[in-house]
Design an enzyme around this catalytic site. Structure first.
Site, PDB file in Angstrom:
ATOM      1  N   HIS A   1       5.055  -0.796  -3.057  1.00 41.45           N
ATOM      2  CA  HIS A   1       6.318  -0.872  -3.563  1.00 41.45           C
ATOM      3  C   HIS A   1       7.913   0.401  -3.737  1.00 41.45           C
ATOM      4  CE1 HIS A   1       4.433  -3.551  -6.480  1.00 41.45           C
ATOM      5  NE2 HIS A   1       3.657  -3.167  -6.386  1.00 41.45           N
TER       6      HIS A   1
ATOM      7  N   GLY B   1      -1.596   3.113   0.006  1.00 40.41           N
ATOM      8  CA  GLY B   1      -0.348   1.978   0.135  1.00 40.41           C
ATOM      9  C   GLY B   1      -0.006   0.988  -1.171  1.00 40.41           C
ATOM     10  N   LYS B   2      -0.224   1.708  -2.241  1.00 39.54           N
ATOM     11  CA  LYS B   2       0.908   0.952  -3.737  1.00 39.54           C
ATOM     12  C   LYS B   2       2.616   1.056  -2.905  1.00 39.54           C
ATOM     13  CE  LYS B   2      -3.204   1.924  -6.423  1.00 39.54           C
ATOM     14  NZ  LYS B   2      -4.541   2.550  -7.155  1.00 39.54           N
ATOM     15  N   ILE B   3       2.962   2.965  -2.750  1.00 43.25           N
ATOM     16  CA  ILE B   3       3.984   2.636  -2.939  1.00 43.25           C
ATOM     17  C   ILE B   3       4.310   2.842  -1.246  1.00 43.25           C
ATOM     18  CG2 ILE B   3       5.688   4.647  -4.044  1.00 43.25           C
ATOM     19  CD1 ILE B   3       4.388   2.694  -5.970  1.00 43.25           C
TER      20      ILE B   3
END
Length: 433
Positions: free
Chosen positions: A329, A357-359
């Site tokens: 994101h 790996g979310k941001i």
């Protein structure tokens, strides 16, 4: 043999002179050096009436000078936030407001909102969330089921009241009054809302498996009809999302009175099933579509909990599970009262989310965490957004679900390879090393 004093900066006899000026790791003289000289210099400046400005060239002193205007009651909410929210969590709220309006509300950003905590019973659906939806400031939502259930009370014309949290719960129970901290309502509000959901769920269009977004969209249509019949205007978040084409998902469908009523009807043979697989893939497709369309993905997280994880796991679903090339994101805004040091998800920082790996690590500066009660922060942020940004066209993502899922399927097929053939009957699986 005595150690040589050469090159060690010491004076005669190998000892550093007291008050000597230290060298910093950058080779420059350090301000931590001759305190006696600094003290005398300050006294001399005071005698001469000279102001000291020597350190204002430091890169650490480039921030806005703390010199707020006096509060006189004439300032707007936006002026108050910009002019007086200068430090601590007030400053984080200012940064959150500026991130939201300055970057996340750009035309090419798809904004996801996650909601935890009892916000709708407190009226924040009507006061803040519905306006954000109608202004195009929120494009998709993940909520607890409880927020959507209690939201429905208002769409049905049922009443919630302000109360005193110190009242005896034994007495309240005897009088048929239910309490959510300092919100009181009649027990029949629950029974009437249960009856409404059980009635609509028996409809023909509900007799199948569907994503929670499909389910909430259907429910929103019926709530909208009830609002019109009662002539009460726009009261329900579900109804507003239906009208605006904003998909609402819930990460734990069974964990609310809505899910409890679905489960009860299943005992009678009702065919409605909320499909978590569809939810996982549809939410991932929203994020992927935003990126593949040349845009960005922003998340605004109110509270934490399961909806926060469900919102953020869209990127690991894309990258780790589906094997599609993506980075995370772009914008992260969280309002929470949970601490990070307990290790819980609700307080986990955006920096920690980078490791999953979310941001997107390159976008980490565009991440703000404000440690504040959402019931305080959300109305302020909403008012600020309307004061500083024009409304955006509705993206109507609910209407585009099939197209977004097609994109997800195509990219998944490209990234996937056929599984290796099994050429042995060994019961032991290959071990990861």
């Amino acid at each position: 043999m005595a150690k040589s004093s050469k090159g060690n900066g010491a004076g005669e006899g190998g000892r550093r002179e007291r008050g000597g000026f230290k060298s910093s790791r950058h080779g420059k003289a350090s301000a931590a050096g001759p305190k006696a000289q600094q003290k005398l210099a300050a006294e001399e400046r005071e005698k001469r009436g000279q102001q000291h400005t020597a350190h204002e060239a430091s890169r650490f002193l480039k921030g806005q000078r703390i010199d707020p205007r006096r509060i006189d009651g004439k300032e707007t909410v936006a002026d108050l936030i910009e002019g007086t929210y200068l430090a601590y969590n007030a400053a984080r709220l200012r940064e959150a407001c500026q991130l939201f309006t300055g970057k996340m509300l750009a035309a090419d950003v798809t904004v996801g909102l996650s909601i935890t905590g009892a916000l709708t019973p407190a009226g924040l659906g009507m006061s803040a969330l519905i306006p954000l939806i109608e202004a195009g400031f929120v494009d998709w939502i993940i909520s607890t089921g409880a927020n959507l259930y209690h939201d429905t009370h208002f769409g049905l014309g049922l009443a919630m009241h302000r109360g005193n949290a110190q009242e005896s719960d034994v007495v309240l129970r005897e009088e048929g009054v239910v309490r959510i901290y300092d919100i009181f309502f009649d027990y029949d509000v629950l029974l009437s809302t249960d009856a409404f959901f059980r009635k609509i769920i028996t409809g023909k269009e509900f007799q199948r498996a569907m994503s929670s977004a499909e389910f909430h969209n259907l429910c929103g249509r019926y709530v909208r009809e009830r609002e019109k019949a009662l002539g009460i205007g726009q009261k329900s978040l579900l109804s507003a999302a239906y009208a605006a084409g904003v998909p609402i998902y819930t990460s734990s469908p069974g964990d609310s009175s809505i899910g409890m009523n679905i489960a009860a009807l299943a005992l009678d043979g009702n065919k409605l099933v909320l499909d978590p697989n569809s939810d996982v893939n549809e939410t991932a497709s929203i994020v992927l579509d935003a990126k593949r369309g040349g845009g960005k993905s922003g998340v605004m997280i109110l509270g934490g909990g399961s909806p926060k994880n469900f919102m953020l796991q869209t990127e690991p679903q894309i990258q780790e599970v589906l094997g599609i090339d993506e980075k995370g994101h772009d914008y992260f805004l969280q309002i929470t009262d949970a601490r990070p040091d307990t290790g819980g998800l609700s307080g986990a920082t955006p920096a920690e989310a980078v490791s999953w790996g979310k941001i997107d690590p390159d976008r980490l500066p565009d991440a703000v965490v404000c440690y504040l009660d959402s019931t305080v922060a959300l109305p302020l942020l909403t008012s600020y957004a309307f004061a500083r940004h024009d409304v955006r066209p509705l993206k109507r993502l609910f209407d585009r679900r099939e197209a977004m899922m097609s994109t997800l399927r195509e990219e998944y097929e490209k990234s996937s390879s056929a599984p290796p053939e099994i050429d042995h009957t060994d019961s032991k699986l290959p071990q990861h090393r």
